[in-house]
Motif scaffolding. Structure first.
Motif, mmCIF file in Angstrom:
data_model
loop_
_atom_site.group_PDB
_atom_site.id
_atom_site.type_symbol
_atom_site.label_atom_id
_atom_site.label_comp_id
_atom_site.label_asym_id
_atom_site.label_seq_id
_atom_site.Cartn_x
_atom_site.Cartn_y
_atom_site.Cartn_z
ATOM 1 N N ILE A 1 116.050 -63.554 18.398
ATOM 2 C CA ILE A 1 115.403 -62.706 17.406
ATOM 3 C C ILE A 1 113.999 -62.384 17.915
ATOM 4 C CG2 ILE A 1 116.762 -63.584 15.462
ATOM 5 C CD1 ILE A 1 114.326 -65.254 14.645
ATOM 6 N N PRO A 2 113.400 -61.317 17.390
ATOM 7 C CA PRO A 2 112.077 -60.914 17.882
ATOM 8 C C PRO A 2 110.970 -61.871 17.465
ATOM 9 C CG PRO A 2 112.727 -59.571 16.011
ATOM 10 C CD PRO A 2 113.911 -60.431 16.356
ATOM 11 N N ASP A 3 109.867 -61.761 18.158
ATOM 12 C CA ASP A 3 108.680 -62.532 17.809
ATOM 13 C C ASP A 3 108.071 -61.996 16.521
ATOM 14 O OD1 ASP A 3 108.754 -64.147 20.081
ATOM 15 O OD2 ASP A 3 107.545 -62.750 21.246
ATOM 16 N N THR B 1 113.018 -64.689 4.404
ATOM 17 C CA THR B 1 113.909 -63.535 4.519
ATOM 18 C C THR B 1 114.679 -63.585 5.823
ATOM 19 O OG1 THR B 1 112.412 -62.208 3.162
ATOM 20 C CG2 THR B 1 114.036 -61.014 4.490
ATOM 21 N N VAL B 2 114.019 -63.972 6.900
ATOM 22 C CA VAL B 2 114.702 -64.109 8.198
ATOM 23 C C VAL B 2 115.829 -65.133 8.071
ATOM 24 C CG1 VAL B 2 114.429 -64.706 10.637
ATOM 25 C CG2 VAL B 2 112.607 -63.449 9.453
ATOM 26 N N ASP C 1 108.994 -50.181 9.036
ATOM 27 C CA ASP C 1 107.636 -50.601 9.398
ATOM 28 C C ASP C 1 107.037 -51.628 8.431
ATOM 29 O OD1 ASP C 1 107.349 -48.843 7.292
ATOM 30 O OD2 ASP C 1 105.722 -47.692 8.203
ATOM 31 N N SER C 2 107.851 -52.157 7.535
ATOM 32 C CA SER C 2 107.361 -53.207 6.631
ATOM 33 C C SER C 2 107.592 -54.576 7.260
ATOM 34 C CB SER C 2 108.032 -53.095 5.259
ATOM 35 O OG SER C 2 109.412 -53.259 5.374
ATOM 36 N N VAL D 1 110.568 -55.430 9.867
ATOM 37 C CA VAL D 1 111.930 -55.176 9.409
ATOM 38 C C VAL D 1 112.724 -54.418 10.473
ATOM 39 C CG1 VAL D 1 113.288 -53.893 7.701
ATOM 40 C CG2 VAL D 1 111.381 -55.327 6.957
ATOM 41 N N GLY D 2 112.137 -53.421 11.071
ATOM 42 C CA GLY D 2 112.833 -52.649 12.106
ATOM 43 C C GLY D 2 113.251 -53.498 13.294
ATOM 44 N N ASP D 3 112.400 -54.448 13.694
ATOM 45 C CA ASP D 3 112.735 -55.345 14.807
ATOM 46 C C ASP D 3 113.917 -56.241 14.444
ATOM 47 O OD1 ASP D 3 110.590 -54.240 16.163
ATOM 48 O OD2 ASP D 3 109.267 -55.975 15.848
ATOM 49 N N LEU D 4 113.929 -56.724 13.200
ATOM 50 C CA LEU D 4 115.045 -57.565 12.765
ATOM 51 C C LEU D 4 116.344 -56.773 12.677
ATOM 52 C CD1 LEU D 4 113.236 -59.668 10.031
ATOM 53 C CD2 LEU D 4 113.963 -60.441 12.295
#
Length: 75
Positions: A45-47, A23-24, A16-17, A61-64
């Motif tokens: 990749i996510p928005d 970083t991406v 959740d950070s 972070v979780g989405d990535l």
């Protein structure tokens, strides 16, 4: 900050950070900013989300991590 430090922070961060575009870029081997935005536009990749009033875009972070799993890059 070096890619190694960015990746270490990403690896240890809770889902959740949030992380910035640098970083991406590091997660996918140092890709260009334009590639990040193209991949986002093409739903690879996510928005990102807007966290601040200044328009800073950050990624969860979780989405990535989920995007990495879908690409076969991490379990």
């Amino acid at each position: 900050m070096s890619n190694n430090k960015l990746l270490l922070q990403f690896t240890s961060a809770p889902d959740d950070s949030f992380v910035k575009i640098d970083t991406v870029q590091a997660i996918w081997g140092g890709i260009a900013k334009s590639t990040v935005w193209r991949w986002r536009r093409n739903s690879i990749i996510p928005d990102p989300v807007n966290i601040t009033r200044t328009g800073t875009k950050l990624w969860r972070v979780g989405d990535l991590r989920e995007a990495l799993k879908n690409m076969g890059g991490q379990k």
